[in-house]
Scaffold this active site. Structure first.
Site, PDB file in Angstrom:
ATOM      1  N   LYS A  25     -20.450 -19.034 -12.485  1.00 13.65           N
ATOM      2  CA  LYS A  25     -19.775 -18.982 -13.472  1.00 13.65           C
ATOM      3  C   LYS A  25     -18.347 -18.412 -13.188  1.00 13.65           C
ATOM      4  O   LYS A  25     -17.239 -19.108 -13.677  1.00 13.65           O
ATOM      5  CB  LYS A  25     -20.239 -18.008 -14.671  1.00 13.65           C
ATOM      6  CG  LYS A  25     -21.477 -18.603 -15.220  1.00 13.65           C
ATOM      7  CD  LYS A  25     -21.398 -19.647 -16.482  1.00 13.65           C
ATOM      8  CE  LYS A  25     -22.837 -20.229 -17.040  1.00 13.65           C
ATOM      9  NZ  LYS A  25     -22.451 -21.410 -17.874  1.00 13.65           N
ATOM     10  N   TYR A  41       0.864  -1.040  -0.118  1.00 15.01           N
ATOM     11  CA  TYR A  41       0.113  -0.060   0.116  1.00 15.01           C
ATOM     12  C   TYR A  41       0.806   0.968  -0.114  1.00 15.01           C
ATOM     13  O   TYR A  41       2.082   1.209  -0.516  1.00 15.01           O
ATOM     14  CB  TYR A  41      -0.895  -0.020   1.263  1.00 15.01           C
ATOM     15  CG  TYR A  41      -2.060   0.816   1.228  1.00 15.01           C
ATOM     16  CD1 TYR A  41      -2.786   1.052  -0.117  1.00 15.01           C
ATOM     17  CD2 TYR A  41      -2.398   1.435   2.365  1.00 15.01           C
ATOM     18  CE1 TYR A  41      -3.846   2.026   0.154  1.00 15.01           C
ATOM     19  CE2 TYR A  41      -3.461   2.526   2.145  1.00 15.01           C
ATOM     20  CZ  TYR A  41      -4.329   2.647   1.076  1.00 15.01           C
ATOM     21  OH  TYR A  41      -5.287   3.466   1.122  1.00 15.01           O
TER      22      TYR A  41
END
Ligand SMILES: O=C([O-])CC(=O)C(=O)O
Ligand SMILES: [Mg+2]
Length: 394
Positions: free
Chosen positions: A104, A49
């Site tokens: 999916k 970060y």
């Protein structure tokens, strides 16, 4: 495999599946995002970060190609639906389609080794869907369109392919067509016939029917006849949409007119991708050693036990009968191969190569009851990916 039929048994346990079991499995959704970096120290935070990340962002701003190697976007598949043609359930809307789209994405992750997120859209307007995906383009690497109704799905896919510089495929068209071609290749082999000599009838001129006709023509089968609810899609018809008129010009070389009875007389292959039914006396008119793929889910156009009286090879879309034709055999490997090769388009040659790879995995184990690999066969997606990548760079 996701047709909502609660009576299917899982592979490891043949107890009937209960509604409670299904709902508790879906509670909280089926996906989560995980981080690849441990964020367990100030040093780790400073790298992953701020301030470390700023260096990467600045580098990408200066050299945009670095986004491909230093973010997840280039290998992220978005599964996009507007909820208008969900499984065999119809237009149930985007929120209700999300469980399917999560599924999916889970299949992309498990079989294709690809990150995937579902995006369900609260619009059915083709321009708005395209605009949304164009604006989101920096966030992903490929688009799997799912469960979008015909005929909008044809225009949408075509325009997105033109608008986006990344792989785009409508799974219900091409995923299904690829697996149908794979299955038909092996059905021809097990009955000792040449693919190119087969007389094929496709019942249904929606997403799957149109794509099946196209891939069979592409694979060198000239004698394809397509039926819609009004009969043979032929050049004499005056009521055809532009997609069907285009199909009529390229199919039906013997000029068959009429309905299912006329089309199926002496036909070698019936491919059902509509939600209708087909009468037994019509099937009785098919050629000897016929092939019947009754793919409507969850209710096939003809029950497989009935179909077996008239056919040497029978397949359905269901997991509780032999020869399950499901697009999960295709889409994880197709997108993996396209992304691995850096392809911007998923071409007809890549789709045919995918079908051949699926068919070839059956190999010497081929029987009339085993013409396609199981959806759980871990060899499938890597084999499809390799064939698609090779076809992409050929
Ligand atoms: O999800 C499945 O099993 C197959 C599919 O795409 C559909 O039926 O729309
Ligand atoms: Mg679908």
């Amino acid at each position: 495999m996701m047709d909502g039929n609660p009576t299917h048994a899982s592979a490891s346990n043949t107890e009937p599946i209960t509604t409670d079991e299904i709902f508790s499995a879906h509670e909280g959704g089926k996906l989560s995002v995980e981080t690849r970096l441990p964020l367990d120290s100030k040093r780790a935070l400073s790298i992953a970060y701020t301030p470390g990340v700023a260096q990467v962002s600045r580098a990408i701003a200066a050299e945009p190609e670095l986004a491909a190697s230093h973010t997840w976007a280039s290998r992220l598949v978005v599964v996009v639906s507007d909820g208008t043609a969900v499984l065999g359930l119809g237009d149930i809307g985007p929120a209700a389609s999300l469980p399917v789209m999560e599924g999916k994405s889970a299949l992309f992750r498990t079989f294709g080794g690809l990150n995937s997120i579902p995006l369900v859209l609260d619009t059915t307007n083709v321009d708005e869907i395209i605009e949304t995906l164009v604006r989101l383009r920096p966030s992903y690497g490929a688009v799997n369109l799912e469960d979008i109704s015909a005929p909008r799905c044809f225009e949408l896919e075509q325009r997105l392919i033109e608008a986006l510089d990344c792989p785009v495929m409508h799974d219900d068209q091409h995923g299904t067509a690829i697996v149908v071609l794979a299955a038909l290749r092996n059905a021809a082999r097990v009955t000792g016939r040449e693919l190119a000599g087969l007389r094929v009838v496709i019942s249904g001129a929606g997403a799957a029917g149109v794509a099946c006709a196209n891939i069979l023509l592409e694979a060198g089968i000239p004698d394809v006849v397509v039926l819609d609810s009004k009969g043979v899609v032929g050049s004499a018809r005056t009521d055809l949409t532009s997609v069907k008129a285009d199909l009529a010009a390229r199919t039906n070389p013997r000029g068959v007119a009429g309905g299912a009875a006329e089309a199926l007389q002496d036909a070698d292959v019936f491919i059902g991708v509509s939600s209708g039914t087909v009468a037994e006396d019509i099937l009785a008119g098919m050629a000897p050693e016929a092939v019947i793929f009754a793919l409507s889910n969850p209710d096939p156009e003809v029950h497989p036990e009935t179909a077996r009286r008239y056919a040497a090879v029978v397949a359905t879309g269901r997991s509780d009968f032999p020869n399950q034709i499901n697009n999960v055999l295709a889409f994880p490997g197709v997108f993996r191969g396209a992304l691995d090769s850096g392809a911007r388009r998923i071409t007809a040659a890549m789709k045919v190569a995918a079908a051949t790879a699926i068919a070839d995995l059956v190999g010497e184990d081929l029987t009339a009851e085993y013409i396609v690999p199981s959806p759980l066969d871990p060899r499938v997606a890597p084999a499809v990916a390799a064939a698609v990548a090779a076809a992409a760079t050929a």
